[in-house]
Design a protein around this motif. Structure first.
Motif, PDB file in Angstrom:
ATOM      1  N   GLU A  30      12.607   0.791  -0.528  1.00 59.29           N
ATOM      2  CA  GLU A  30      13.112   0.940   0.840  1.00 59.29           C
ATOM      3  C   GLU A  30      11.974   1.098   1.844  1.00 59.29           C
ATOM      4  OE1 GLU A  30      15.595   4.355   0.534  1.00 59.29           O
ATOM      5  OE2 GLU A  30      17.160   3.285  -0.550  1.00 59.29           O
ATOM      6  N   THR A  31      10.918   1.776   1.451  1.00 56.47           N
ATOM      7  CA  THR A  31       9.756   1.954   2.326  1.00 56.47           C
ATOM      8  C   THR A  31       9.077   0.618   2.588  1.00 56.47           C
ATOM      9  OG1 THR A  31       9.413   4.199   1.486  1.00 56.47           O
ATOM     10  CG2 THR A  31       7.536   3.137   2.570  1.00 56.47           C
ATOM     11  N   HIS A  34      11.159  -1.464   4.936  1.00 61.80           N
ATOM     12  CA  HIS A  34      10.997  -0.986   6.315  1.00 61.80           C
ATOM     13  C   HIS A  34       9.690  -1.495   6.930  1.00 61.80           C
ATOM     14  CE1 HIS A  34      11.124   1.599   9.810  1.00 61.80           C
ATOM     15  NE2 HIS A  34       9.926   2.088   9.484  1.00 61.80           N
TER      16      HIS A  34
END
Length: 84
Positions: A30-31, A34
């Motif tokens: 998810e990082t 992003h």
């Protein structure tokens, strides 16, 4: 934009890629999604000795995921990498 290599993946019980390793550090997928979406960093890996770039992709079933093929809906596109 700085580029970083993804060297391995970590999957959950269901086989979804949840973490990747970058410069010896384990980061949540998810990082990476992003950072790619806001164009903070660029990520790549090597597939069959070819440098391939990583893209964020979203599908209706699994949400956001990382892929080397921005036109594919295959959520586990990075399975060819070794396990962390």
């Amino acid at each position: 934009m700085e580029e970083y290599e993804i060297t391995c993946v970590k999957q959950d019980f269901f086989g979804n890629i949840t973490h990747v390793e970058v410069n010896g550090k384990e980061l949540r997928s998810e990082t990476i999604v992003h950072w790619l979406r806001i164009k903070k960093y660029s990520f790549y890996t090597y597939k069959e000795d070819n440098k391939v770039y990583i893209y964020p992709k979203k599908n209706w079933l699994s949400g956001w995921f990382l892929t080397t093929d921005p036109y594919s809906d295959q959520a586990n596109n990075l399975e060819f990498l070794c396990k962390c």
